[in-house]
Design an enzyme around this catalytic site. Structure first.
Site, PDB file in Angstrom:
ATOM      1  CG  HIS A 152      -0.149   0.142   2.540  1.00  0.00           C
ATOM      2  ND1 HIS A 152       0.539  -0.908   3.123  1.00  0.00           N
ATOM      3  CD2 HIS A 152       0.056   1.206   3.346  1.00  0.00           C
ATOM      4  CE1 HIS A 152       1.120  -0.497   4.238  1.00  0.00           C
ATOM      5  NE2 HIS A 152       0.853   0.796   4.403  1.00  0.00           N
ATOM      6  CG  ASP A 172       1.590   5.005   4.867  1.00  0.00           C
ATOM      7  OD1 ASP A 172       1.072   3.869   4.885  1.00  0.00           O
ATOM      8  OD2 ASP A 172       2.678   5.268   5.415  1.00  0.00           O
TER       9      ASP A 172
END
Ligand code: OGA
Ligand code: MN
Length: 293
Positions: free
Chosen positions: A118, A120
């Site tokens: 991912h 952030d």
């Protein structure tokens, strides 16, 4: 190690090492981050950040207050999404850990999403620029963090794929991300604060001009194309983008403070240590970024 010695008059002369991996990373030794950064070291840090994307400061021992003061030298601080549910834990400096309320290590993952690739806060209209993690307690082995270089990954795409994705926008959603990671759904207030947003799938780095893939676990679906087609494209791109040649794996050393650029990297935690036995505690601060374009 041959490094660039910075012209700072102090007992410990900070020194910047060589690139840690083809995908990025660089270590700075001999710096004292508990004091305001001299201008030359701040400039050198930002230059290293632009060039290597992950900057590792060795041998620090910062209090939360000192980490906050250090972080503020790079921009505005972001608050944590979970602050409404666990106010104590999620201050401006929050704790990333496998330790439960009684201080015991546990396999119960409090932040399951961290184990998926991912970037952030990509589910925010204004996502994170820089995240800083400072190691406070580490398992004897493992508990690594991986970073994947999205500029290299974009560059390596076949030309027809670059054309196929040019102009596409991706919806990023906190709720979809939680669902995918097997985490409990967000609370109403958390959802109200962050309705799904969309961002370009190919992002331009505002400082280097590099084109980067802006995807990862918070990416829910692609706008304007059939969902199954979009999902297949997102998972193909993620698989491509996280191949070993684009990845730097950070093996934590005690005292490390690592800062990374969320605009051009995906990252994830590895569950490669005995979680039920050893404590892993890191302090985290985040600098707010700008709207992706
Ligand atoms: C984070 C994160 C990974 C780790 O703090 O944003 O993803 O290795 N952490 O703890
Ligand atoms: Mn993260």
């Amino acid at each position: 190690m041959t490094g660039t010695v910075l012209a700072t008059a102090s007992v410990h002369t900070p020194s910047i090492g060589a690139r840690l991996s083809p995908a990025g990373g660089v270590a700075i030794t001999g710096a004292d981050l508990s004091r305001p950064l001299p201008a030359d070291l701040r400039d050198a840090t930002l230059a290293a950040f632009r060039e290597h994307h992950v900057v590792v400061f060795r041998d620090q021992d910062l209090s939360k207050e000192e980490q906050l003061a250090f972080t503020l030298q790079f921009g505005e601080i972001e608050e944590h999404v979970g602050r409404h549910s666990a106010a104590g834990r999620y201050g401006l400096v929050h704790t990333v850990t496998n330790v439960d309320e009684d201080g015991r290590p546990t396999t119960k993952l409090s932040a399951v999403g961290n184990y998926h690739w991912h970037t952030d806060k990509s589910y925010h209209a204004v996502p994170s620029l820089m995240t800083l993690l400072h190691a406070k307690e580490l398992p004897p082995e493992g508990g690594d963090t991986q970073f994947a270089n999205m500029a290299m990954a974009y560059e390596a795409l076949p030309e027809d794929m670059k054309q196929q994705i040019a102009g596409l926008r991706v919806v990023h959603s906190w709720a979809a991300s939680r669902r995918r990671a097997g985490a409990p759904p967000p609370s109403d207030i958390e959802m109200r604060e962050r309705p799904p947003v969309d961002h370009p799938i190919v992002r331009t780095h505002p400082e280097t001009g590099a084109k980067t893939l802006y995807i990862g676990n918070h990416a829910s679906h692609i706008s304007g194309i059939p969902e199954t087609e979009g999902d297949a494209l997102l998972s193909d791109l993620l698989e491509h983008a996280t191949q070993p040649q684009f990845v730097y794996t950070h093996h934590w050393c005690g005292g490390d403070l690592v800062m990374w650029d969320n605009r051009c990297l995906l990252h994830r935690a590895l569950a490669n240590y005995e979680m039920a036995k050893y404590r892993r505690i890191l302090h985290r601060t985040v600098v707010t970024g700008t709207v992706p374009f």
